[in-house]
Scaffold this motif. Sequence first.
Motif, PDB file in Angstrom:
ATOM      1  N   MET A   1       8.451  -9.859   5.594  1.00 59.80           N
ATOM      2  CA  MET A   1       8.268  -8.477   5.234  1.00 59.80           C
ATOM      3  C   MET A   1       7.015  -8.289   4.371  1.00 59.80           C
ATOM      4  N   ILE A   2       6.806  -9.171   3.425  1.00 56.81           N
ATOM      5  CA  ILE A   2       5.636  -9.076   2.547  1.00 56.81           C
ATOM      6  C   ILE A   2       4.372  -9.280   3.372  1.00 56.81           C
ATOM      7  N   GLY A   3       4.425 -10.139   4.372  1.00 57.57           N
ATOM      8  CA  GLY A   3       3.277 -10.367   5.253  1.00 57.57           C
ATOM      9  C   GLY A   3       2.851  -9.094   5.964  1.00 57.57           C
ATOM     10  N   TRP A   4       3.822  -8.297   6.425  1.00 56.90           N
ATOM     11  CA  TRP A   4       3.507  -7.035   7.108  1.00 56.90           C
ATOM     12  C   TRP A   4       2.936  -6.010   6.132  1.00 56.90           C
ATOM     13  N   ILE A   5       3.439  -6.017   4.934  1.00 57.96           N
ATOM     14  CA  ILE A   5       2.926  -5.081   3.924  1.00 57.96           C
ATOM     15  C   ILE A   5       1.469  -5.430   3.584  1.00 57.96           C
ATOM     16  N   VAL A   6       1.203  -6.720   3.387  1.00 57.33           N
ATOM     17  CA  VAL A   6      -0.160  -7.166   3.101  1.00 57.33           C
ATOM     18  C   VAL A   6      -1.070  -6.825   4.281  1.00 57.33           C
ATOM     19  N   PHE A   7      -0.593  -7.089   5.490  1.00 57.46           N
ATOM     20  CA  PHE A   7      -1.370  -6.775   6.692  1.00 57.46           C
ATOM     21  C   PHE A   7      -1.652  -5.267   6.763  1.00 57.46           C
ATOM     22  N   GLY A   8      -0.640  -4.455   6.479  1.00 63.84           N
ATOM     23  CA  GLY A   8      -0.799  -2.998   6.506  1.00 63.84           C
ATOM     24  C   GLY A   8      -1.797  -2.513   5.470  1.00 63.84           C
ATOM     25  N   VAL A   9      -1.722  -3.052   4.270  1.00 63.62           N
ATOM     26  CA  VAL A   9      -2.647  -2.664   3.202  1.00 63.62           C
ATOM     27  C   VAL A   9      -4.083  -3.049   3.577  1.00 63.62           C
ATOM     28  N   VAL A  10      -4.254  -4.278   4.089  1.00 66.04           N
ATOM     29  CA  VAL A  10      -5.591  -4.729   4.505  1.00 66.04           C
ATOM     30  C   VAL A  10      -6.116  -3.849   5.630  1.00 66.04           C
ATOM     31  N   ALA A  11      -5.277  -3.512   6.590  1.00 62.89           N
ATOM     32  CA  ALA A  11      -5.693  -2.656   7.711  1.00 62.89           C
ATOM     33  C   ALA A  11      -6.109  -1.276   7.217  1.00 62.89           C
ATOM     34  N   VAL A  12      -5.350  -0.696   6.299  1.00 63.31           N
ATOM     35  CA  VAL A  12      -5.679   0.628   5.750  1.00 63.31           C
ATOM     36  C   VAL A  12      -6.988   0.563   4.965  1.00 63.31           C
ATOM     37  N   VAL A  13      -7.167  -0.481   4.171  1.00 58.87           N
ATOM     38  CA  VAL A  13      -8.407  -0.631   3.391  1.00 58.87           C
ATOM     39  C   VAL A  13      -9.604  -0.781   4.337  1.00 58.87           C
ATOM     40  N   LEU A  14      -9.476  -1.605   5.364  1.00 59.69           N
ATOM     41  CA  LEU A  14     -10.573  -1.776   6.329  1.00 59.69           C
ATOM     42  C   LEU A  14     -10.872  -0.483   7.075  1.00 59.69           C
ATOM     43  N   LEU A  15      -9.824   0.230   7.479  1.00 58.04           N
ATOM     44  CA  LEU A  15     -10.021   1.502   8.171  1.00 58.04           C
ATOM     45  C   LEU A  15     -10.714   2.503   7.246  1.00 58.04           C
TER      46      LEU A  15
END
Length: 190
Positions: A1-15
């Motif tokens: 679950m934490i992996g998906w949250i980190v992935f989501g945060v990184v994706a939002v920051v990159l976007l």
Amino acid sequence: MIGWIVFGVVAVVLLGYTIIIYNGLVRLKHAVAQAWSNIDVLLRQRHDELPKLVETCRQYMQFEKETLQKVTEARAAADTARQQGDVKGVGGAETMLRAGLGKIMATVEAYPELKANESFNNLLSRISNLEDTIADRREFYNAAVNANNVRIEQFPDVLVARMLGFGAKDLLVFSEEETADVDVRGLFSG
């Protein structure tokens, strides 16, 4: 679950960062277009004045027909290049046009009636003022082009620029002939 949250945060920051870069590139693209538009207006105004100047000169300057013809041809070439958005073509044609105008100004000394003509002097003053303004606007245009060209080559902007098709723009450059002295003796020989 934490992996998906980190992935989501990184994706939002990159976007978000990509959007910021994109918006900056769009701003630069429009700054270049606006600067070109300012030059375009001035070139049109000057090109509208040139036929009047040539016609006024033609009435007095019978043996300089070649010089007047070159100015007319350079004006047409510059106008065509300007309409096509060919910045390099405008630079080359404007160089020829300025050289022709320089020759006209040098030969005016031989025609006291023309030199004293109020219409000629008004046209000359108007064209001279437009020349000064074009030089100022060319500086702004080239600064906008330089900012655009530097930005699309910098990392990470280069990635977004290439991916979204932002390209380099051409500087508006007039050749060294523009600043060269006119060969007055050559104008009167032959």
